[in-house]
Design an enzyme around this catalytic site. Structure first.
Site, short mmCIF file in Angstrom:
data_model
loop_
_atom_site.label_atom_id
_atom_site.label_comp_id
_atom_site.label_asym_id
_atom_site.label_seq_id
_atom_site.Cartn_x
_atom_site.Cartn_y
_atom_site.Cartn_z
N GLY A 152 -2.54 -7.97 15.86
CA GLY A 152 -2.23 -7.99 14.50
C GLY A 152 -0.79 -8.02 14.35
CB CYS A 153 1.47 -9.68 11.61
SG CYS A 153 0.55 -8.93 10.14
CE1 TYR A 154 3.09 -4.73 7.62
CE2 TYR A 154 0.70 -5.24 7.16
CZ TYR A 154 2.34 -5.03 6.76
OH TYR A 154 2.56 -5.25 5.38
#
Length: 349
Positions: A152-154
């Site tokens: 995921g990005c976070y």
């Protein structure tokens, strides 16, 4: 290679899909042979994205695994959570390689997935086949794989900023706090009240505090790095900008280490990893400095008064946080140079 790898993109009308098209257009060993959208099959993709006029002229295909197999060797699934859980097995069963950008195959624990994503999990048979690969941390797992789950990005921003210190035992994992801010493109292209211009403009808000679906993914990797269970406090925020994530992380330092020590630790940890850049002492990175690129930039400041380290990590959420990292994983999967097709300078200003 005598022939280029034929690639299909499911979810081509979303931000992740359109970013894959942009990046793969410059990849020397790849041809995009199918762009796919279940809701817009038969339409030219330039009708959705006019910036692709005369660049990508293909009509959007429907989601048909056999038809995709006839055109492609590898499929990127840039779909909302819950879609790939059902689609990826069909693609795998017809012999396609798959790189999934959704969260459907990141968590091996199906109960954990249901709790955090509020959706039915993928079949355990296919979960076991999925390789979770964050290239700078466990990219060796992607080499030769046929099914990769993209982080995921976070998660990418947080883990690249925390794992070296956790692995070295320089911070107390129980004290980690992650305060992250994202541009609105992270919410996807679909319209909602929360991303409405008049709601978002000149506004700054926290959301999903202690409830965001990336929390168990962050804790999974931190626990592996620490060799013990790690529980964190993670609060995401939405800021009125299009791209970028800035994660500010705090933790209590163990032992006698200052800012310069942390900088040297991270430089050594990421030596040879071209997409992680460590700032010099006194300089903290900004999201604008990685805009449109596959870089993650890191900065540090140790506070002797509190005994805590502040770590700042910035990425472009659509590139290093999604499509760029997926291409990085594809390169590792295929045995190519890791940065192939991704070696471009960030856009500034």
């Amino acid at each position: 290679m005598s022939e280029k790898l034929k690639v299909a993109i499911v979810g081509s009308t979303g931000y992740g899909g359109i970013e894959l098209i942009r990046l793969l257009a410059s990849h020397p060993l790849v041809d995009i042979t199918s762009v796919i959208s279940s809701s817009s099959a038969g339409m030219p993709i330039a009708d959705w994205f006019p910036h692709l006029t005369d660049i990508h002229t293909a009509l959007l295909d429907d989601v048909d695994p056999q038809a995709i197999k006839a055109k492609a060797d590898l499929v990127f699934t840039a779909t909302p959570a819950g879609v790939a859980a059902k689609l990826a097995p069909q693609l795998i069963d017809v012999g396609l390689k798959v790189i999934d950008l959704s969260g459907d195959y990141r968590l091996q624990d199906t109960a954990l997935y249901e709790k955090w994503y509020k959706k039915s999990p993928a079949d355990e048979q296919y979960l076991k086949q999925a390789v979770y690969a964050l290239p700078e941390i466990n990219g060796d797992k992607a080499e030769g794989a046929s099914f990769i789950s993209n982080p995921g990005c976070y998660v990418t921003s947080a883990l690249l900023g925390l794992i070296p210190a956790v692995k070295a035992g320089w911070i107390d994992p129980a004290t980690i706090i992650i305060d992250a801010k994202s541009g609105v493109s992270g919410a996807g292209r679909g319209a909602s009240l929360g991303t409405h211009y008049s709601e978002l403009n000149e506004n700054f808000k926290a959301y999903k505090a202690n409830e965001h679906q990336h929390i168990p993914e962050i804790e999974m990797m931190l626990s592996e790095a620490a060799g013990q269970e790690v529980v964190t406090t993670f609060t995401p925020h939405l800021v009125p900008m299009t791209r970028g994530i800035l994660s500010t992380m705090y933790a209590t330092v163990k032992g006698e280490h200052n800012t310069a020590d942390f900088i040297e630790l991270y430089k050594q940890f990421y030596e040879g990893r071209q997409f992680v850049r460590v700032r010099k002492e006194g300089v903290l990175p900004m999201t604008k400095e990685v805009w449109g690129s596959n870089y993650c930039d890191l900065g540090f400041n140790y506070d002797a008064r509190t005994g805590r380290i502040t770590i700042v990590s910035v990425i472009d959420n659509l590139v290093k946080g999604a499509s760029g990292q997926a291409i990085q994983n594809m390169n590792l999967m295929m045995g190519w140079e890791e940065g192939l097709g991704l070696q471009f300078v960030p856009a500034y200003p």
